[in-house]
Design a protein around this motif. Structure first.
Motif, mmCIF file in Angstrom:
data_model
loop_
_atom_site.group_PDB
_atom_site.id
_atom_site.type_symbol
_atom_site.label_atom_id
_atom_site.label_comp_id
_atom_site.label_asym_id
_atom_site.label_seq_id
_atom_site.Cartn_x
_atom_site.Cartn_y
_atom_site.Cartn_z
ATOM 1 N N ASN A 679 17.953 28.345 31.070
ATOM 2 C CA ASN A 679 17.263 28.954 32.212
ATOM 3 C C ASN A 679 17.804 28.454 33.544
ATOM 4 O O ASN A 679 17.187 28.651 34.578
ATOM 5 C CB ASN A 679 15.761 28.649 32.144
ATOM 6 C CG ASN A 679 15.112 29.282 30.925
ATOM 7 O OD1 ASN A 679 15.386 30.424 30.605
ATOM 8 N ND2 ASN A 679 14.239 28.515 30.257
ATOM 9 N N ARG A 680 18.970 27.829 33.504
ATOM 10 C CA ARG A 680 19.522 27.284 34.734
ATOM 11 C C ARG A 680 20.756 28.067 35.161
ATOM 12 O O ARG A 680 20.750 29.288 35.203
ATOM 13 C CB ARG A 680 19.827 25.797 34.542
ATOM 14 C CG ARG A 680 18.560 24.987 34.203
ATOM 15 C CD ARG A 680 18.849 23.507 34.084
ATOM 16 N NE ARG A 680 17.634 22.760 33.749
ATOM 17 C CZ ARG A 680 17.603 21.447 33.563
ATOM 18 N NH1 ARG A 680 18.705 20.728 33.688
ATOM 19 N NH2 ARG A 680 16.456 20.851 33.263
ATOM 20 N N ILE A 681 21.827 27.370 35.477
ATOM 21 C CA ILE A 681 23.033 28.058 35.938
ATOM 22 C C ILE A 681 23.600 28.941 34.846
ATOM 23 O O ILE A 681 23.988 30.090 35.069
ATOM 24 C CB ILE A 681 24.087 27.030 36.399
ATOM 25 C CG1 ILE A 681 23.554 26.229 37.587
ATOM 26 C CG2 ILE A 681 25.386 27.742 36.788
ATOM 27 C CD1 ILE A 681 24.493 25.131 38.045
ATOM 28 N N LEU A 682 23.634 28.406 33.629
ATOM 29 C CA LEU A 682 24.133 29.169 32.492
ATOM 30 C C LEU A 682 23.030 30.012 31.878
ATOM 31 O O LEU A 682 21.886 29.558 31.743
ATOM 32 C CB LEU A 682 24.689 28.221 31.421
ATOM 33 C CG LEU A 682 25.929 27.404 31.792
ATOM 34 C CD1 LEU A 682 26.262 26.446 30.663
ATOM 35 C CD2 LEU A 682 27.098 28.324 32.073
ATOM 36 N N LYS A 683 23.387 31.257 31.505
ATOM 37 C CA LYS A 683 22.437 32.092 30.776
ATOM 38 C C LYS A 683 22.360 31.671 29.315
ATOM 39 O O LYS A 683 21.295 31.671 28.716
ATOM 40 C CB LYS A 683 22.846 33.557 30.877
ATOM 41 C CG LYS A 683 22.758 34.135 32.278
ATOM 42 C CD LYS A 683 23.191 35.603 32.291
ATOM 43 C CE LYS A 683 23.117 36.183 33.688
ATOM 44 N NZ LYS A 683 23.583 37.598 33.727
ATOM 45 N N SER A 684 23.531 31.335 28.751
ATOM 46 C CA SER A 684 23.549 30.902 27.354
ATOM 47 C C SER A 684 24.880 30.246 27.044
ATOM 48 O O SER A 684 25.872 30.410 27.774
ATOM 49 C CB SER A 684 23.316 32.081 26.409
ATOM 50 O OG SER A 684 24.414 32.968 26.407
ATOM 51 N N ILE A 685 24.889 29.513 25.936
ATOM 52 C CA ILE A 685 26.106 28.924 25.398
ATOM 53 C C ILE A 685 26.209 29.383 23.949
ATOM 54 O O ILE A 685 25.290 29.169 23.150
ATOM 55 C CB ILE A 685 26.080 27.384 25.455
ATOM 56 C CG1 ILE A 685 25.836 26.910 26.889
ATOM 57 C CG2 ILE A 685 27.384 26.807 24.915
ATOM 58 C CD1 ILE A 685 25.649 25.402 26.995
ATOM 59 N N LEU A 686 27.329 30.033 23.609
ATOM 60 C CA LEU A 686 27.528 30.552 22.264
ATOM 61 C C LEU A 686 28.595 29.731 21.559
ATOM 62 O O LEU A 686 29.729 29.611 22.041
ATOM 63 C CB LEU A 686 27.957 32.020 22.312
ATOM 64 C CG LEU A 686 28.332 32.675 20.974
ATOM 65 C CD1 LEU A 686 27.122 32.747 20.056
ATOM 66 C CD2 LEU A 686 28.951 34.051 21.189
ATOM 67 N N PHE A 687 28.226 29.146 20.426
ATOM 68 C CA PHE A 687 29.166 28.415 19.582
ATOM 69 C C PHE A 687 29.525 29.314 18.395
ATOM 70 O O PHE A 687 28.645 29.877 17.742
ATOM 71 C CB PHE A 687 28.566 27.106 19.086
ATOM 72 C CG PHE A 687 28.240 26.130 20.176
ATOM 73 C CD1 PHE A 687 29.221 25.277 20.674
ATOM 74 C CD2 PHE A 687 26.966 26.070 20.723
ATOM 75 C CE1 PHE A 687 28.929 24.372 21.689
ATOM 76 C CE2 PHE A 687 26.661 25.173 21.734
ATOM 77 C CZ PHE A 687 27.652 24.321 22.221
ATOM 78 N N SER A 688 30.823 29.444 18.124
ATOM 79 C CA SER A 688 31.279 30.295 17.022
ATOM 80 C C SER A 688 32.259 29.523 16.153
ATOM 81 O O SER A 688 33.050 28.709 16.654
ATOM 82 C CB SER A 688 31.971 31.559 17.548
ATOM 83 O OG SER A 688 31.104 32.315 18.361
ATOM 84 N N GLY A 689 32.195 29.801 14.864
ATOM 85 C CA GLY A 689 33.128 29.177 13.931
ATOM 86 C C GLY A 689 33.545 30.169 12.866
ATOM 87 O O GLY A 689 32.754 31.018 12.445
ATOM 88 N N LEU A 690 34.804 30.097 12.457
ATOM 89 C CA LEU A 690 35.311 30.999 11.435
ATOM 90 C C LEU A 690 36.265 30.222 10.534
ATOM 91 O O LEU A 690 37.245 29.645 11.005
ATOM 92 C CB LEU A 690 36.051 32.176 12.089
ATOM 93 C CG LEU A 690 36.638 33.244 11.174
ATOM 94 C CD1 LEU A 690 35.544 33.958 10.393
ATOM 95 C CD2 LEU A 690 37.454 34.258 11.972
ATOM 96 N N VAL A 691 35.935 30.182 9.250
ATOM 97 C CA VAL A 691 36.830 29.587 8.263
ATOM 98 C C VAL A 691 37.354 30.722 7.405
ATOM 99 O O VAL A 691 36.588 31.383 6.695
ATOM 100 C CB VAL A 691 36.112 28.539 7.386
ATOM 101 C CG1 VAL A 691 37.107 27.919 6.402
ATOM 102 C CG2 VAL A 691 35.472 27.465 8.246
ATOM 103 N N ASN A 692 38.641 30.969 7.471
ATOM 104 C CA ASN A 692 39.267 32.057 6.720
ATOM 105 C C ASN A 692 39.801 31.546 5.390
ATOM 106 O O ASN A 692 40.336 30.443 5.304
ATOM 107 C CB ASN A 692 40.422 32.661 7.527
ATOM 108 C CG ASN A 692 39.960 33.268 8.835
ATOM 109 O OD1 ASN A 692 39.142 34.181 8.855
ATOM 110 N ND2 ASN A 692 40.472 32.743 9.941
ATOM 111 N N ASN A 693 39.657 32.393 4.368
ATOM 112 C CA ASN A 693 40.193 32.074 3.043
ATOM 113 C C ASN A 693 39.677 30.715 2.561
ATOM 114 O O ASN A 693 40.443 29.792 2.269
ATOM 115 C CB ASN A 693 41.729 32.101 3.072
ATOM 116 C CG ASN A 693 42.350 32.154 1.699
ATOM 117 O OD1 ASN A 693 41.655 32.188 0.683
ATOM 118 N ND2 ASN A 693 43.672 32.131 1.655
ATOM 119 N N ILE A 694 38.373 30.605 2.454
ATOM 120 C CA ILE A 694 37.741 29.305 2.170
ATOM 121 C C ILE A 694 38.106 28.759 0.791
ATOM 122 O O ILE A 694 38.000 27.553 0.550
ATOM 123 C CB ILE A 694 36.204 29.392 2.319
ATOM 124 C CG1 ILE A 694 35.620 30.439 1.373
ATOM 125 C CG2 ILE A 694 35.815 29.672 3.761
ATOM 126 C CD1 ILE A 694 34.110 30.521 1.425
#
Length: 742
Positions: A679-694
């Motif tokens: 609710n401050r300067i940033l609207k949101s922080i999105l963390f993403s992860g992708l493991v290919n061919n696990i």
């Protein structure tokens, strides 16, 4: 000042004048008529969506299609190219030269190669006019500027540019944002892969004007040795918007420098024990040691400029006009060992009493091209009728030439000399009219008529150092029709027929002087069931071809696939895709395709004799393709997804040769997204992860197969030599990203 025109130039200029005047007259007439009838401005679709109205279909259309939204794309957008992001759609097979989804990537739909897949961006054709292919590497990180995307399977609806011959991809770029925003995205992963993206929008200033843009840089060392990528791109748009007007000026550009990895791997021992080995740039020094040329790269830049004017006059009438200019310029560089002087039109070198016939050299093969497009269409909707009609004009010119930039023995060459020089020009004029007519609450009819006029000329010495001359004119009539019947609110069925015609590519003319255009009759029968917690689409198709241009499995000297006319052939298949909501936290998205893809008769030369093999499988066309996405959302801001993909056995030749078999593979990726709202300067922080061919599967998704006759045996006897190459894909790898939204 004096201007000289040849007959071909006059022909194209006259066509340009006619189409331009027709477009202006059509739009002006509609403006005058509709302004008199201007009523309220209630809107059923956004003006942004009008940009792709001419090439897209609606949910209840009798055209087989799948849609991806901005949110769908964002979940896995960590630097890989658009084809990789489409990998889990029905009937799709993707591949990448460098092995990890960055750099040169490709897509096949229903076994149909990329040259037969039509791609448009905001309704503007993107396929290269001569090769007919799509080079996604020039659109690096373009997924970050996509509002939505529609994949049509089969012939689909009328579109601009080279006709869809099995699939089409329609891309809509970012919509106008009412609110100002900023985004910073960074991702890092295996093979030193990293992506840095900055996006912004001013929001609507004075409720009318918006400026938005993106800057991106992607780098990767690649899974394959030295298959590095250095990719830079930008996207900028300025928009003017009122209740009934949208004007967009858009420019985007992609600059790529990639170390070549399109040779594949032919050595079976290396494929098993050293699968990342890259033969590109390989040569032997004076001591007999293997070396690699450090600048064996592809270096190309493509700049696009689009201007769109969408106008809604009342609830019935809307129009769209678009202008486009695309400029491309670049080369690929190669070290050639023991090259014959004669092959480059050079004189042999005499030193004393010795005559030298060969030399090591470095060459660059250039492409410098320009592409102009004018689109115009009008949409009329009232009661039970929804009509769309319009046209497109495009003109392409491409300069193909080669230069020797270094030579061990100079002979009579100069640094600026061109050892080949060839020019191609292409004019494409397209007129279409289509409409949907609701007969009652249950039944609607769809009709689509298109005429394409193509004028293609090539003249000059090509890269094979032979004279290549083409002067072809084609007139194609492409009718389409369909019916949709709605049983109730949840169930409907559709049937459609479509006819498509398509011209050969430049490579087709180079590799086969007698190449013919191809024709397709496409029949589609489908059932759609749509409930809140369960949705399923079932589609059966029968694609009947005449002179289909199919891949032979072999590559030309540029690494491009070679195609040949196959006479009569067909593709018969069943596609099933579903979306299932299992309670509040679990969901499934499975799809499966079964298909039979056959050449009705295959005649080939083996050991010097013609052999009729009868009915054979079409190359690169697996019988089974399946995918699934299992999503678990334990809390609102956390999403975990297991993505699975199976591709069945396929042959890389049309003779079903065992050596050409590409084994089936089953791979699984894991995707995680977690967003923190602030609710401050940033609207949101999105963390993403992708493991290919696990599960660390060692597989190849693409390859090539070649044959040639060896008649130098003793005693003399013609023997057919077979060989195959493969493009190994990466074992387990990962990407991690963070996006800051302001």
């Amino acid at each position: 000042m004096k201007f000289l025109f040849n007959n071909a130039s006059i022909f194209r200029w006259q066509h340009f004048q006619k189409v331009s005047l027709l477009s202006i007259f059509l739009t002006s007439s509609i403006v005058g008529f509709a302004q008199e009838k201007l009523k309220d401005s209630t809107k059923l679709e956004t003006l942004d969506e009008v940009l792709v109205r001419a090439v897209r279909v609606k949910a209840d259309s009798p055209i087989t299609h799948s849609n991806l939204s901005k949110e769908d794309i964002q979940e896995r957008n960590l630097g890989q190219d658009i084809p990789i992001l489409l990998n889990f759609l029905p009937s799709v097979v993707t591949t990448t030269d460098a092995g990890a989804g960055v750099g040169y990537t490709g897509i096949r739909v229903r076994g149909i190669n990329a040259q037969s897949t039509n791609v448009t961006i905001n309704g503007i054709p993107y396929n290269d006019s001569e090769s007919l292919g799509t080079f996604w590497v020039n659109l690096n990180d373009f997924a970050s500027s996509v509002e939505s995307l529609q994949l049509q399977r089969g012939v689909g609806t009328s579109t601009n540019g080279s006709g869809a011959f099995g699939a089409s991809v329609n891309v809509l770029t970012d919509a106008v944002s009412k609110e100002a925003y900023g985004e910073l995205s960074n991702s890092f992963g295996s093979f030193n892969t990293r992506k840095h993206t900055m996006k912004f929008s001013t929001g609507l200033l004075d409720d009318r004007i918006e400026f938005a843009g993106r800057l991106s840089n992607i780098k990767s060392d690649g899974y394959i040795d030295r298959a590095t990528s250095n990719l830079k791109s930008y996207f900028l748009q300025g928009s003017y918007k009122t209740d009934n007007t949208l004007i967009k000026a858009i420019t985007f550009s992609g600059k790529e420098v990639t170390y070549q990895s399109w040779n594949g791997l032919e050595d079976k021992d290396k494929l098993k024990n050293d699968r990342t080995y890259n033969t590109a740039g390989e040569y032997t020094d004076e001591n007999g040691d293997i070396q690699f040329y450090e600048n064996e790269v592809d270096d190309y830049q493509q700049d696009h400029y689009q201007l769109h004017w969408n106008q809604r006059f009342d609830n019935n009438w809307s129009t769209n006009m678009a202008l486009n200019y695309t400029a491309g310029h670049g080369y690929f560089e190669q070290y050639k060992e023991d090259a014959s002087f004669a092959d480059y039109g050079l004189n042999d070198v005499t030193i004393g009493s010795e005559t030298i016939l060969e030399t090591d050299l470095v060459r660059r093969r250039w492409l410098d091209n320009n592409f102009y497009v004018v689109n115009a269409n009008a949409n009329y909707k009232k009661n039970a009728a929804d009509l769309l009609f319009g046209g497109s004009y495009s003109y392409y010119n491409g300069d193909h030439f080669g230069e020797i930039i270094w030579s061990q023995f100079a002979s009579n060459s100069m640094n600026t000399d061109r050892y080949y020089d060839n020019k191609g020009t292409k004019t494409d004029i397209n007129f279409f009219g289509k409409g949907t007519f609701k007969l009652n609450d249950k039944m609607s009819l769809f009709a689509d008529l298109q005429i394409r006029l193509v004028d293609y000329e090539i003249n000059g010495i090509n890269s094979y150092m032979t004279l290549l001359q083409v002067d072809e004119n084609y007139t194609f009539f492409n009718p389409k029709a369909g019916i949709n019947y709605k049983f109730n609110a949840e169930n409907s069925m559709y049937f459609s027929y479509a006819r498509a015609n398509r011209e050969p590519s430049r490579d087709d003319f180079e590799n086969n002087a007698d190449v013919k255009p191809e024709q397709l009759n496409d029949f589609e029968l489908g059932w759609r069931h749509d409930k809140q917690a369960f949705r399923i689409n079932v589609n059966a198709y029968y694609m009947l071809y005449n002179e289909q241009l199919i891949l032979t499995g072999d590559l030309d000297q540029s690494g491009s696939p070679i195609r040949t006319n196959s006479g009569d052939s067909y593709r018969l298949g069943l596609e099933i895709e579903a979306a299932v909501q299992l309670g509040e936290k679990w969901s499934l998205q499975p799809s499966v395709t079964w298909s039979s893809n056959k050449n009705k008769e295959t005649i080939t030369e083996i050991d010097g004799s013609l052999v009729n093999l009868g009915q054979t499988s079409i190359s690169f066309s697996p019988e089974w393709i399946a995918s699934n996405a299992i999503t678990f959302q334990p809390i609102n801001n956390l999403q975990l997804t297991l993505l699975s993909k199976f591709v069945g056995d396929q042959f890389m030749s049309n003779t079903e040769a065992k050596a050409s078999k590409l084994d089936n593979y089953f791979i699984n990726d894991f995707n995680i997204n977690y967003e923190i709202k602030t609710n401050r300067i940033l609207k949101s922080i999105l963390f993403s992860g992708l493991v290919n061919n696990i599960f660390n599967v060692k597989y190849a998704s693409n390859g090539f197969y070649y044959t040639y006759d060896d008649d130098y045996s003793n005693p003399p006897q013609v023997t057919t030599i077979h060989g195959a190459g493969f493009y190994p894909q990466s074992t387990t790898n990962f990407l991690l990203g963070m996006t800051l939204k302001f």
